[in-house]
Design a protein around this motif. Structure first.
Motif, mmCIF file in Angstrom:
data_model
loop_
_atom_site.group_PDB
_atom_site.id
_atom_site.type_symbol
_atom_site.label_atom_id
_atom_site.label_comp_id
_atom_site.label_asym_id
_atom_site.label_seq_id
_atom_site.Cartn_x
_atom_site.Cartn_y
_atom_site.Cartn_z
ATOM 1 N N SER B 85 -0.312 25.045 -3.726
ATOM 2 C CA SER B 85 -0.607 25.338 -4.851
ATOM 3 C C SER B 85 1.524 26.172 -5.438
ATOM 4 O O SER B 85 1.769 26.196 -6.002
ATOM 5 N N VAL B 87 3.287 23.795 -4.833
ATOM 6 C CA VAL B 87 3.958 23.400 -4.950
ATOM 7 C C VAL B 87 4.750 23.560 -6.692
ATOM 8 O O VAL B 87 5.097 22.475 -7.628
ATOM 9 N N PHE B 88 3.955 24.530 -6.944
ATOM 10 C CA PHE B 88 3.895 24.071 -8.847
ATOM 11 C C PHE B 88 5.609 24.711 -9.112
ATOM 12 O O PHE B 88 5.979 25.357 -10.019
ATOM 13 N N LEU B 90 7.966 24.338 -6.517
ATOM 14 C CA LEU B 90 8.619 23.178 -5.826
ATOM 15 C C LEU B 90 9.439 22.088 -7.029
ATOM 16 O O LEU B 90 9.878 21.707 -6.834
#
Ligand SMILES: Nc1ncnc2c1ncn2[C@@H]1O[C@H](COP(=O)(O)OP(=O)(O)O)[C@@H](O)[C@H]1O
Ligand SMILES: [Mg+2]
Lengths: 297, 250
Positions: B85, B87-88, B90
């Motif tokens: 998670s 990525v949210f 990044l």
């Protein structure tokens, strides 16, 4: 200005080359499909747009902004739905989407959040914890997370994996509306019929290289030739037609069809031989056949 | 706004489970206080006029603060990495500085909440005079800042939970236990005493004690210098890691 430009993108993982001099553009308003078998480099290419990966060489821009130099503007212009199913188990759907809005600098986004939730069929789950959602619902929240900032460019990396058929339809209806409203859409998918019905442009990647980039209609047009299936009153065809036969045995035959004029010739031959027709069907190759054909080249 | 949202999320994520992240460490500190002040307390007076029970309070409070500010950043990051998670945070246009400050401040907040909790419950045993509140607060914040930065480094570096546990058991724990939480380092053999002087955690606790009692093993200025430099160094390393995308962006 193009929505996305890839210019000679290379990406090495150690000595392995995942992307090799990939260059192409996605124009604004396109509904663009990025196709290729597993490991072709689709996800890596998308990661470069979002700054999750850095190109070894080459440049990429989103709405004219360089994804490295101008990363803030580039990332504000793009919404990416990652391939892997991921979620933060601490929060509810609404909290997740509010936080995501805040990361993009947007306050008071509830009207838009509600509209997205309605469109993806999650309005009733707004206050449910992420942990309690099914896989398909989590996937739809990921789509919502990519849309909170109303990005002009939307990229979906295999978005319908694990989403059941009915919801897939409503998801695509929503994405199609976004495209009609002017958003540029890029998707990678395993389901080639989705690309075939939705997209206007198609790129194919194979082992990190771009092997096709075309309007869908052009690509579908010059794929393997159309074929003709006939059921006749006779057990054999005249000798002149034998070179065209690709399959079947009397009274059912399959023939290669170079173009539409060839159809008239075939029918003429049959008439001359006194052979009647019980059934006739012209089949167009679908994207899948073209795809398989190109990948084996 | 972006920074503020990330900070809010990081604070909310520990606050939602405050029973584990705040109440549990406070209870642990309370048990230490109970056991140590009763078993050793009658026989020693670490500084003239300072009872062992009172002496123990800043040590325990600081130890709890340090462990919890480390745990906050490191567990949040490793969890986000392992589940994916991350990525949210990044993908949005957050700068590495915003990323750093949000995680750092959330860790400091957790450390301070725990620290204040520990002080509050241990006051039933003894009441330190809190002679220099500004020094006191300064060392609380700086100590948590050092561990928050170290937590970010650990969380980014570790790829699995057990690597992080190793980081905690082989670096953080020895540093805190060899820093005079339970004793004045003057009571140690010369070798360990000399070694303690190389331990930045010793200065955090010593400076904090100065704030509490107005007496300490080292001068508060020296402690401030050591802790300040340590923080600047770790912050620099963390920022450099984040800027280069080390282990986060490949
Ligand atoms: N972080 C990484 N380290 C090493 N190799 C990687 C990494 N990410 C992807 N690859 C490799 O790069 C190739 C392309 O992967 P990917 O972009 O995920 O393909 P696709 O999305 O088209 O299936 C694969 O061979 C994959 O193993
Ligand atoms: Mg992929």
């Amino acid at each position: 200005m193009s929505a996305i430009v890839f210019d000679r993108i290379c990406k090495q993982f150690g000595s392995f080359s995942a992307l090799d001099e990939v260059s192409f553009r996605v124009e604004q308003g396109d509904f663009f499909a990025l196709l290729g078998p597993n490991g072709a480099g689709k996800t890596t290419l998308i990661s470069i747009l979002g700054g999750l990966a850095r190109a070894t060489s080459g440049t990429a821009t989103v709405m004219g902004y360089d994804v490295v130099q101008d990363y803030r503007a580039a990332r504000s212009a793009i919404g990416i739905v990652p391939q892997e199913l991921v979620f933060d188990p601490f929060f509810t759907v609404r909290e997740t989407l509010r936080f995501q809005s805040g990361y993009f600098g947007i306050r008071h986004n509830d009207d838009w959040i509600d509209e997205i939730l309605l469109n993806i069929g999650l309005a009733e789950k707004a206050d449910t914890n992420m942990r309690k959602l099914s896989g398909g619902m989590k996937r739809r929240v990921m789509v919502a997370q990519a849309l909170v900032h109303r990005p002009p460019v939307i990229v979906l990396d295999e978005p319908t994996a694990g989403v059941d058929v009915e919801l897939r339809q409503s998801l695509w209806a929503f994405i199609r509306r976004l495209n009609e409203a002017g958003h540029t859409i890029v998707l990678t998918t395993h389901y080639l019929e989705e690309a075939e019905t939705l997209c206007n442009r198609i790129a194919m990647l194979k082992q990190g290289r771009l092997i096709a980039l075309e309007d869908k209609d052009t690509l579908m047009g010059h794929g393997s030739a159309r074929s003709l299936r006939i059921v006749t009153t006779a057990q054999a065809l005249p000798d002149s037609l034998m070179p065209l036969v690709t399959g079947g045995s009397g009274p059912e035959f399959e023939l290669k069809l170079a173009d539409c004029c060839a159809l008239e010739d075939i029918l003429g031959e049959l008439r001359r031989a006194g052979i009647g027709l019980k059934d006739i069907e012209v089949t167009k190759p679908d994207l899948e056949e073209i795809f398989v054909d190109m990948m084996h080249r | 706004m972006r920074f503020y949202t990330l900070l809010q999320k990081e604070i909310l994520r520990f606050w939602r489970v405050a029973f584990q992240t705040v109440a549990a460490p406070v209870l642990t500190a309370l048990l230490y206080q109970l056991i140590f002040s009763h078993s050793i307390g009658q026989h020693v007076e670490p500084y003239p006029g300072v009872s062992y029970a009172a002496f123990l309070i800043p040590g325990l409070a600081m130890m709890s603060m340090l462990q919890n500010s480390f745990a906050n950043a490191s567990s949040s990051l490793i969890q986000a990495k392992v589940t994916g998670s991350i990525v949210f945070i990044l993908l949005p246009p957050l700068s590495y500085l915003e990323f750093f400050l949000a995680h750092l401040l959330a860790s400091i907040v957790r450390g301070l909440v725990v620290g204040i909790g520990v002080i509050a419950v241990t006051l039933f045993f003894a009441m330190p005079p809190f002679s220099h509140p500004v020094w006191l607060l300064l060392f609380m914040v700086l100590g948590c800042g050092v561990m928050g930065a170290l937590g970010i480094i650990g969380g980014i570096w570790a790829e699995k939970f057990d690597q992080l546990a190793g980081f905690q058991n082989f670096i953080i724990m020895p540093l805190t236990f060899l820093s005079g939480v339970f004793y004045s380092i003057h009571s140690l053999p010369p070798f360990w005493q000399a070694l303690s002087h190389w331990n930045p955690v010793f200065y955090m606790i010593d400076g904090f004690r100065y704030g509490c009692f107005g007496v300490s093993d080292a001068s508060p200025w020296q402690s401030l210098a050591v802790v300040g430099v340590t923080f600047a160094l770790l912050a620099g390393i963390t920022l450099q890691m984040l800027r280069s995308g080390y282990k986060l962006r490949h």
